[in-house]
Design a protein around this motif. Sequence first.
Motif: not given
Lengths: 290, 273, 440
Positions: B91-107
């Motif tokens: 979902a993160i690689a193929r859509s905007e969903t989560g890339r902006r907020v969730l991905f950096p937060m989790v990493v």
Amino acid sequence: MQLVNRGEGRLFLSPLVIFLLLFLGFPAIVNLVYSISTVTFETLRAPELSGYGNYLDVLSDRYFWQASWFSLRFGIITALAECLIGLFLAIFLNPLLGKRPYLMAPLMLPLMVAPAMVGLMYRLVLHEFAGPVPYYLWMWFGDSPAFLDADNAFRTLVVIETLQWTPFAFLLFHTAYSAIPSDVREAAALDGAGGWTLLTKIELPLIKPTLIIAFFIRFIDGFRVFDNIYALTGAGAGGSTTSLSIYIYQAFFKQGAIGKAVAASVVLFIASLVVLYALTALGSRRKEKT
Amino acid sequence: MTRTLRWIVFAIAAIAMNFPVIVTLITSFKSAREISSNAGLWINAPTLSNYLSVLTDTTRFNIWLYLFNSTMAALIGTLLAMALAFPAAYAIARSETGRRVLFPMVVNLRAVPLIIFAIPLYMMYQWLGLLDTRIGLGLILTIVNIPLALVIFVNAIADVPVELDEAAKVDGASTLETLRRVIWPVVRPAMPTTFIFGFITAWNEFLFGLMLTTSKAVPMTVGASFFFAASGGGVNWGTASAVMIIGALPPAVIGLMMYKQIFGSMTAGAVKG
Amino acid sequence: MIKKTTIMALAGLLAGTAMPGIANATVTVLGWPGGSEEAALRAATDVYNETAREDDKVELIFFSRDGFFDKLQADLAAGSDAFDINLIAAYSIGRYAPYMEPIDLGDDAETVFGKAVLETMQYEGRQYGVPTDLSLHFMYYRTDLLDALLGDADARAEYSKIAEEYLGKPMEPKPADEWTWDDWAATALYFTKSINRASPVRYGTVLQMKNLLFNMMVFQSLPRSYGADWRDAEGNITIDSEGYRKGLELYKTLYDAGATPKDSLSYEYAETNAAFAAGQVATALQWNAAAGELTDPEKTPAVAEVTGVVAPPAGPNGRADHIHGLGLGLNKNAKNKEGALRFLQWLATEDAALLYAENGGSPALMPDVVAKIADDRPDLVDLGNFASQYGYVMDGGTSANALSIYEVQAREFTGYWSGQQSLDEALANTEAEMRDLLNP
């Protein structure tokens, strides 16, 4: 074309998000409350709200900044060293390893040992009378340097960290490098590309994403280093080998300053979030350009 | 000529990187008497006493239980993390969903010393009855492993040309099918790597193992430091070395088994690509 | 298919936890793992269990030695009932007291341990534990080297010259039991090869200078014998005193002169033992716990026969030896308080204390009690003597923040020794933080 629509995206994210909320949601809220409270181990269940004093304490503590600077330097230097050596080994040894994959075993072995144990063993390895390194240095050169005094501790720790974690970068690079399809190399060779051109113009660009990822992971791991340093030099003379993780751990357990420790973590979390966010934004803007 | 040079570089790298392991191995065969009198890399009077005292004295030091606990907790912590991270990574690689907020937060979770969660987690676990259980420990290790799994998966999926997804979509495949048929085969080589790194991280985790277990679910790293403290106390170097060697064996064996996997699947992926 | 079986096997393993667990014991005791304390406690417990009622039987647990007190802190603070009795240490008693129950050890306890030793387990006048083990410091030294020095006129002249050069006054070598701190320092300098080529060993002493709170305990006795304390009767912090200045400077003099191994700033207990055992240092101020190892020819072949033990050197205020005790106390959330209390009271009897000592423990016992095992454990006689004659606890040494104070001192003092800050800065920083920690 939108490959994954909004609903599906949420669906795919939900297991992870729900899991994290379940396990970190409550602790995160408790921690945020602690960070603006006067709280000790005695008052864990009844923290007293006290405003932003903990944050001010942290930001005005010279040892916090000393620890931040240590972590930053340590993270960048070790990540750079690990990636450069790892990349060199991955490329230079590739012909050897391609035919004899079992040679990978000794190169992967250092990863298997717990860093705390490695730190502990270096206390023996570097000991002037019981350790092999000073033993042979005395035998051959009649002297051996201080490995862990205030001047040399940082260098020694960098070397130890690099030796243990270069295999991590190496493994990622080796995988990526070996995965370059052979027809790409053949085509380049037909075009008359020499070894160096092939490397810099074709191979390195192909594994660039892996290079970035490896550096990124190693930097984070170096930045938050704890176990091996804690076992070997502890906080260091005058706090000189205190990484941010050690700083937070000591504030938390040794000083019982829970509010301060948590506040330091929140500061760290926000700071690295800003950096990450900026990097992601930069990355996606560049992608849009190309 | 270059070949010889390659061998030399290999030998230097292998010895330098494994130096502490080599010393540990040698020390584990030395008696306390010899450790105090012989600092060199040879053994005058090899002894198995360190291993025997570690392996046989189960009333004091239940190493089999520790090994079992670590294996279980590390498996949960690795496999669950991968299972949760894989769909999210897509979902993160193929859509905007989560890339902006969730991905950096989790990493970002990887950068923060998770020990600050120790006290609230302890209270939560106490309430849930998860203290001193392998599952409880495994769940925490899952959190420790999620950031790395997510980064590796997102990176791997980003390598898959979008055209492949599109082609599948045009053929009428659902997103789930695309994930299974198009993404999975290409990302598969990343699985063993993620597993190894995750397993090692979980296996070597100390602080949560210390805080959240007492007797039944104690992992190897905590059990190992039964005989020596990292600070403030004597260290029995011989026993410590033996414990360390035994403690590193399981991840080493699993790692070596998996590396065959890595290269097996890698060649397969290369052919397809 | 294969996957399915693997998953099922895993699930089976997870569900069927058919591994040896801890039996349902009626009194659970959390002890200090890995050392002589553990062996002694096990032996004493076995004897107790032979005669104890069924629901009074004692089960022991030990978790990791590393991080032990951090884990214990978390357990106690969260109100764990995983153990009824737990380890306490004199320097952390103030921190643990809120989670523990005061106990009555019975009238015999004072005749077995004596008042001073019982007090190491007291906080605000109440008894929180049985004092099972006592720790203090011995001055270990090489008898062969010192004898040679004392008996050689040329060596004595060289000694005097070195003392004048580094310590500012000509001095005469003395037997170890007459040492002042300056005598010890001069001896250390004399036996340092880089200063005195004729020295048969590389260094004159080995100082534990790692930034570690336990190392501060070893160090404290030097300032103390110059009259230093943490605070005065009015509660003022007195760390910036002649005693601390003298002690800190003497350590720095020895470190800078190369009289202690180069890596001393990373040395603690284990490194010090290894250095002394290698036969390359002449003296070491070290914990009494090392006596067994350093005087055992089997473990320390190089120097065991020529290792002498005396009390720490004297200052103008006489000798001082930093004592702290380990003990066992009652968890406030204990499930079986009556049973636990019975065990603790038993531990405080003479028979139990002797049994504990015979099996390797180090209880500080009254002279008439220790006499009964003097043949087996001569070091316990020294331990008892030094503790009663020279033992001290700093004013504030058992307060709730005592551990944090040692932490601060460790950081600031090592900062001075390593040359990162001046003596004045180190003392000023320490004083400022101690003021917050001692008088909140």
